[in-house]
Design an enzyme around this catalytic site. Structure first.
Site, mmCIF file in Angstrom:
data_model
loop_
_atom_site.group_PDB
_atom_site.id
_atom_site.type_symbol
_atom_site.label_atom_id
_atom_site.label_comp_id
_atom_site.label_asym_id
_atom_site.label_seq_id
_atom_site.Cartn_x
_atom_site.Cartn_y
_atom_site.Cartn_z
ATOM 1 N N HIS A 287 -25.117 30.170 -24.865
ATOM 2 C CA HIS A 287 -23.447 31.188 -26.331
ATOM 3 C C HIS A 287 -23.823 32.192 -26.317
ATOM 4 O O HIS A 287 -23.078 33.252 -26.584
ATOM 5 C CB HIS A 287 -24.510 30.610 -27.613
ATOM 6 C CG HIS A 287 -23.231 30.917 -29.081
ATOM 7 N ND1 HIS A 287 -22.856 31.157 -29.502
ATOM 8 C CD2 HIS A 287 -22.085 30.201 -28.810
ATOM 9 C CE1 HIS A 287 -21.658 31.490 -30.068
ATOM 10 N NE2 HIS A 287 -21.375 30.666 -29.852
ATOM 11 N N HIS B 167 -13.810 35.172 -36.166
ATOM 12 C CA HIS B 167 -14.876 34.750 -35.449
ATOM 13 C C HIS B 167 -15.980 36.282 -35.367
ATOM 14 O O HIS B 167 -17.232 35.501 -34.371
ATOM 15 C CB HIS B 167 -14.338 35.032 -34.334
ATOM 16 C CG HIS B 167 -15.057 34.256 -33.567
ATOM 17 N ND1 HIS B 167 -15.757 34.319 -31.782
ATOM 18 C CD2 HIS B 167 -16.292 32.575 -32.884
ATOM 19 C CE1 HIS B 167 -16.664 33.641 -31.647
ATOM 20 N NE2 HIS B 167 -16.193 32.274 -32.415
ATOM 21 N N LYS C 30 -22.731 36.039 -24.330
ATOM 22 C CA LYS C 30 -21.786 36.958 -23.659
ATOM 23 C C LYS C 30 -21.815 38.328 -23.482
ATOM 24 O O LYS C 30 -22.459 39.373 -24.493
ATOM 25 C CB LYS C 30 -20.667 36.572 -25.028
ATOM 26 C CG LYS C 30 -19.906 35.283 -25.243
ATOM 27 C CD LYS C 30 -20.811 34.798 -26.560
ATOM 28 C CE LYS C 30 -19.712 34.346 -27.165
ATOM 29 N NZ LYS C 30 -20.347 33.161 -28.500
ATOM 30 N N ASP D 105 -27.654 48.463 -45.970
ATOM 31 C CA ASP D 105 -27.320 49.820 -46.268
ATOM 32 C C ASP D 105 -26.973 50.547 -45.753
ATOM 33 O O ASP D 105 -25.472 50.480 -45.628
ATOM 34 C CB ASP D 105 -29.411 49.873 -46.587
ATOM 35 C CG ASP D 105 -29.693 49.575 -47.447
ATOM 36 O OD1 ASP D 105 -29.505 48.456 -48.557
ATOM 37 O OD2 ASP D 105 -31.188 49.461 -47.043
ATOM 38 N N LYS E 194 -19.199 38.461 -35.774
ATOM 39 C CA LYS E 194 -20.824 38.238 -35.812
ATOM 40 C C LYS E 194 -21.406 39.557 -36.480
ATOM 41 O O LYS E 194 -22.364 39.999 -35.457
ATOM 42 C CB LYS E 194 -21.703 37.406 -35.437
ATOM 43 C CG LYS E 194 -21.149 36.270 -34.878
ATOM 44 C CD LYS E 194 -20.712 36.326 -33.737
ATOM 45 C CE LYS E 194 -19.935 34.693 -33.119
ATOM 46 N NZ LYS E 194 -20.292 33.687 -33.620
ATOM 47 N N ASP F 212 -23.418 47.580 -12.978
ATOM 48 C CA ASP F 212 -24.382 48.687 -12.466
ATOM 49 C C ASP F 212 -25.442 49.768 -13.294
ATOM 50 O O ASP F 212 -26.581 50.378 -12.363
ATOM 51 C CB ASP F 212 -23.269 49.952 -11.706
ATOM 52 C CG ASP F 212 -22.780 49.467 -10.074
ATOM 53 O OD1 ASP F 212 -23.231 48.495 -9.869
ATOM 54 O OD2 ASP F 212 -21.757 50.490 -10.225
#
Length: 476
Positions: free
Chosen positions: A219, A394, A221, A401, A396, A226
């Site tokens: 999952h 979508h 991404k 704090d 995450k 370089d």
């Protein structure tokens, strides 16, 4: 005659199923993560062998042993070559007493580092423009890994940029998850390979022992160019992440652009995934450069079913436990395990102000319904739920704090905790936390508060769906 033969052999087939189901039941008792899960599998395998055995072969495993063995092999064969990739980070390494990040290096093999520059990329247009611009500047190599790649306008834009760089002599290594990218056309892959791009599936089912290993997903991404810049976050390569077509509505997501020593950790995570898939390392010299203007402390947190510890779950628990005043969570899915649920309840009881942002519109019905079942558990004075109304949310993201923030690929659900390969970056920096705070404050303006009454006012049919969905929480 055929029917008579089938009837004749049925008792023998059932006996064979029953025999292997008994073996599987013993295996479940020895390996399944929780005692409740072990008992459930054992009872099902003994009582319903023809049904339970195929399901156990697909869903019963919680450790990706083939991946673990592949990493052990490459380190043995190449004298810890993967570990050596982390050497450029060591001169920027953070020690435990100096920062909150020190606690998290116990969860992974990756150290925290100083001298990083990390920027938020809000929504698809900003994210893809930044990624494509970085790809266009590539001089030596590009590493790219996505869960979902579609052969649509966005996918073709990526293909065009990559082929242009491949024709200029840049080495490109491209991983995609074969389940998440199951709609990707063979022609798309062929065009890439003809241009000299090394593109391949993650391939969780390679090898005889892993033939039925269909429940694990990559999952992550990741884009690295370089060794000087990397990108991770919630976006996949598809038009929907740009809110296209317009009928699909706005897609709210978050990525980050990373420069500095933390890039090396991301390169190592990619290299491990590549070695599992291809059984060799990318034939490039991986380099890492400190950010020229960066002063942020950060740690990269890869997790997955090959980890010895349940890194993703423990990461969330630790973040919740560290909160003293505020905890904001944005996740498209909210199906927490018992440890995360208990940590949230305790945080609320000690006075932490908790906000949990979820989408109003579902993209996975079972997970959406299951999230409602936690409203009663979380019905405490300091916990507030919000439903994002302006399209689909979508991202995450977690804010703790005023100085700690996480952006990555992991959801608050058991699949991310135990079954998916995920990656995130945890940043200890007041200015970055302030940027995350501003971003989430803007998102809360597009939310409506949700609570027990939202569930109580639903139809009995909806409530039945919620209760049934909750039964599947361990595999959602």
């Amino acid at each position: 005659m055929d029917l008579e033969l089938i009837i004749k052999f049925l008792p023998g087939l059932y006996t064979i199923f029953h025999f292997f189901s008994l073996i599987a039941a013993v295996h479940a008792g020895l390996t399944v993560r929780t005692s409740q899960g072990a008992v459930a599998w054992a009872v099902s395998l003994v009582a319903f062998p023809p049904l339970a055995l195929p399901l156990y072969l697909v869903f019963g495993r919680n450790k990706f042993n083939g991946y673990i063995e592949a990493l052990r092999e490459i380190n043995t064969r190449n004298k810890n070559s993967l570990v050596k990739l982390l050497s450029p980070i060591l001169k920027h390494k953070i020690t435990l007493p100096e920062t909150k990040l020190g606690y998290f290096d116990k969860l992974t093999r990756f150290p925290g580092s100083r001298n990083n520059s990390i920027e938020l990329l809000i929504d698809g247009a900003e994210t893809f423009n930044a990624i494509f611009n970085a790809i266009d500047k590539a001089d030596k190599y590009i590493l790219i890994e996505f869960f979902t790649v579609h052969n649509d306008e966005t996918g073709n834009r990526l293909k065009h940029h990559l082929i242009t760089k491949a024709e200029a002599g840049v080495k490109i290594f491209f991983l995609y998850d074969e389940f998440g990218s199951r709609k990707l056309s063979s022609q798309y892959i062929v065009e890439m390979r003809r241009a000299g791009i090394n593109i391949r599936p993650f391939w969780t089912t390679q090898g005889i022992r892993n033939r039925f290993q269909l429940n694990f997903r990559n999952h992550r991404k990741i884009v690295v160019v370089d060794g000087w810049v990397a990108f991770i976050g919630g976006h996949n390569i598809a038009d929907e992440y740009l809110g296209l077509p317009p009928a699909s509505g706005h897609w709210r997501d978050t990525h980050v652009r990373i420069k500095g020593p933390a890039v090396q950790s991301i390169q190592l995570a990619f290299t491990e995934d590549w070695y599992w898939s291809a059984q060799n390392k990318p034939d490039i010299e991986l380099v890492s450069e400190p950010a020229r203007t960066g002063n942020m402390d950060a740690i990269v947190l890869p997790s997955g079913p090959a980890s010895r510890l349940e890194v993703s779950s423990l990461m969330f628990v630790q973040l919740i436990n560290m909160a003293k005043k505020r905890l904001w969570i944005a996740s498209p899915y909210f199906v927490p395990n018992q440890a995360v649920s208990a940590a949230l309840q305790l945080a609320a009881l000690r006075g932490v102000k908790i906000r949990i942002m979820l989408p109003l519109k579902p993209d996975h019905l079972l997970v959406y319904l299951a999230s409602y079942s936690y409203l009663y558990q979380m019905s405490l004075p300091n916990i507030r739920f919000f439903r994002y109304e302006y399209g689909f949310m979508h991202q995450k993201v977690i804010l703790v704090d005023d100085d700690l923030a996480l952006v990555g690929t992991a959801n608050i659900d058991n699949r991310s905790f135990y079954l998916n390969f995920e990656i995130g970056i945890l940043v200890h920096n007041t200015l970055f936390a302030r940027d995350v705070e501003k971003m989430l404050e803007d998102d809360f303006l597009n939310c409506r508060e949700s609570g027990i009454k939202d569930y109580e006012n639903k139809s009995w049919f909806f409530k039945l769906g919620v209760r049934l969905s909750h039964l599947f929480a361990p595999i959602l």
